[in-house]
Design an enzyme around this catalytic site. Structure first.
Site, mmCIF file in Angstrom:
data_model
loop_
_atom_site.group_PDB
_atom_site.id
_atom_site.type_symbol
_atom_site.label_atom_id
_atom_site.label_comp_id
_atom_site.label_asym_id
_atom_site.label_seq_id
_atom_site.Cartn_x
_atom_site.Cartn_y
_atom_site.Cartn_z
ATOM 1 N N ASP A 33 0.866 -1.180 0.000
ATOM 2 C CA ASP A 33 0.000 0.000 0.000
ATOM 3 C C ASP A 33 0.899 1.225 0.000
ATOM 4 O O ASP A 33 2.105 1.133 0.249
ATOM 5 C CB ASP A 33 -0.904 -0.016 1.239
ATOM 6 C CG ASP A 33 -1.846 1.191 1.316
ATOM 7 O OD1 ASP A 33 -2.296 1.654 0.255
ATOM 8 O OD2 ASP A 33 -2.118 1.667 2.429
ATOM 9 N N SER A 34 0.286 2.393 -0.229
ATOM 10 C CA SER A 34 1.039 3.641 -0.176
ATOM 11 C C SER A 34 1.571 3.916 1.225
ATOM 12 O O SER A 34 2.484 4.723 1.385
ATOM 13 C CB SER A 34 0.141 4.804 -0.615
ATOM 14 O OG SER A 34 -0.968 4.935 0.253
ATOM 15 N N CYS A 73 -4.477 -1.110 -2.025
ATOM 16 C CA CYS A 73 -4.642 0.334 -2.143
ATOM 17 C C CYS A 73 -5.581 0.591 -3.311
ATOM 18 O O CYS A 73 -5.305 0.129 -4.428
ATOM 19 C CB CYS A 73 -3.288 0.996 -2.391
ATOM 20 S SG CYS A 73 -3.353 2.761 -2.776
ATOM 21 N N GLU A 85 -1.825 7.716 8.933
ATOM 22 C CA GLU A 85 -0.373 7.590 8.801
ATOM 23 C C GLU A 85 0.353 8.166 10.014
ATOM 24 O O GLU A 85 1.438 7.703 10.377
ATOM 25 C CB GLU A 85 0.113 8.290 7.526
ATOM 26 C CG GLU A 85 -0.260 7.585 6.244
ATOM 27 C CD GLU A 85 0.455 6.258 6.054
ATOM 28 O OE1 GLU A 85 1.666 6.179 6.353
ATOM 29 O OE2 GLU A 85 -0.198 5.287 5.633
ATOM 30 N N CYS A 100 -11.253 3.255 1.078
ATOM 31 C CA CYS A 100 -9.793 3.374 1.147
ATOM 32 C C CYS A 100 -9.337 2.453 2.262
ATOM 33 O O CYS A 100 -9.992 2.372 3.311
ATOM 34 C CB CYS A 100 -9.392 4.824 1.437
ATOM 35 S SG CYS A 100 -7.631 5.063 1.817
ATOM 36 N N HIS A 102 -7.094 2.714 4.394
ATOM 37 C CA HIS A 102 -6.803 3.400 5.660
ATOM 38 C C HIS A 102 -8.056 3.573 6.522
ATOM 39 O O HIS A 102 -7.965 3.629 7.748
ATOM 40 C CB HIS A 102 -6.205 4.788 5.394
ATOM 41 C CG HIS A 102 -4.795 4.787 4.924
ATOM 42 N ND1 HIS A 102 -4.433 4.447 3.641
ATOM 43 C CD2 HIS A 102 -3.637 5.110 5.568
ATOM 44 C CE1 HIS A 102 -3.118 4.556 3.509
ATOM 45 N NE2 HIS A 102 -2.614 4.953 4.667
#
Length: 257
Positions: free
Chosen positions: A10-11, A73, A151, A183, A185
């Site tokens: 993932d990012s 992602c 994050e 998403c 996240h």
């Protein structure tokens, strides 16, 4: 080859929500997770840049012997998964917002989709709407700042709550009774989203569905692991102590934060 690892990337740390589902369903599989935190977020970056990162990470994971790679992602799936499938010899499993189950679950006839702007603008998302929305009204809402809060490990608190309020309240005002977490996240913000949305609002993400697809592909290819307990390895392009510590925290506590 059946005992080779599965790669998940993932990012940043968001894909850990998918990793948890894979581990729960397939405890014998060895897993390698790559958080591309030095390049996070992918949203807003050119398609070519996201593809380049996806290829670089894929080559790193292939060098470590991965038999299947999960693009955990939504933005990277939209930008790169077809290119990856055409370029590399292993199976890839990508993400897509859970529009179909959300449409089936709504009672009010209104579904809200919370996602990044890049995911909502992608052709893949519009194909999903055309295929599944039917007579259900689907309202989309980009959520700037949500990825950055996860994050940073800020899963609650005044700023996080304000961001979630800002983006969830308008959907509730339109009578949405199902919210899609579009998403990877966002499942880590599930407790605060549920508090704001209320117990009667259903939240849907695709982590469990992705894990089931991983199992189907492994079964089809004869690649299911024979071990009882698989190892887990963490990698990142960012600050290892900071990023991998957060990955382990999220993996351990998941959405119960």
């Amino acid at each position: 080859m059946s005992d080779a690892p599965i790669g998940v990337f993932d990012s940043g740390v968001g894909g850990v929500s998918v990793l948890r589902e894979i581990r729960a369903l397939l405890p014998g599989e060895e897993l390698i997770y790559y958080a591309d935190s030095a390049y996070c977020p992918y949203g807003g970056q050119p398609r070519e840049a996201i593809q380049a990162r996806a290829c670089a990470i894929t080559e790193l994971l292939l060098a470590r012997g991965c038999k299947l790679i999960v693009v955990a992602c939504n933005t990277a799936t939209i930008a790169a998964v077809e290119h990856l499938r055409a370029t590399y010899p292993v199976p890839f499993v990508g993400m897509e917002p859970a529009v179909k189950p959300a449409v089936a679950a709504t009672r009010s006839g209104v579904v809200g989709v919370l996602a990044t702007g890049a995911a909502l603008a992608g052709e893949k998302f519009h194909r999903l709407l055309a295929a599944h929305a039917r007579d259900v009204r689907v309202i989309t809402r980009p959520c700037p700042g949500w990825v950055e809060q996860v994050e940073a490990g800020e899963l609650d608190g005044v700023r996080t709550r304000a961001l979630v309020e800002r983006d969830v309240r308008p959907l509730l005002a339109e009578n949405a009774d199902v919210l899609v977490l579009g998403c990877t996240h966002y499942p880590f913000l599930r407790p605060i989203i549920q508090q704001i949305a209320g117990a009667d609002t259903r939240l849907i993400d695709t982590g469990a569905a992705v894990a089931r697809q991983v199992r189907r592909v492994l079964e089809r290819e004869g690649l299911l692991a024979r071990a009882a307990n698989g190892r887990l390895q963490w990698l990142t392009s960012g600050d290892a102590a900071e990023v991998l510590g957060l990955c382990e925290r999220l993996f351990a506590v998941g959405t119960t934060v």
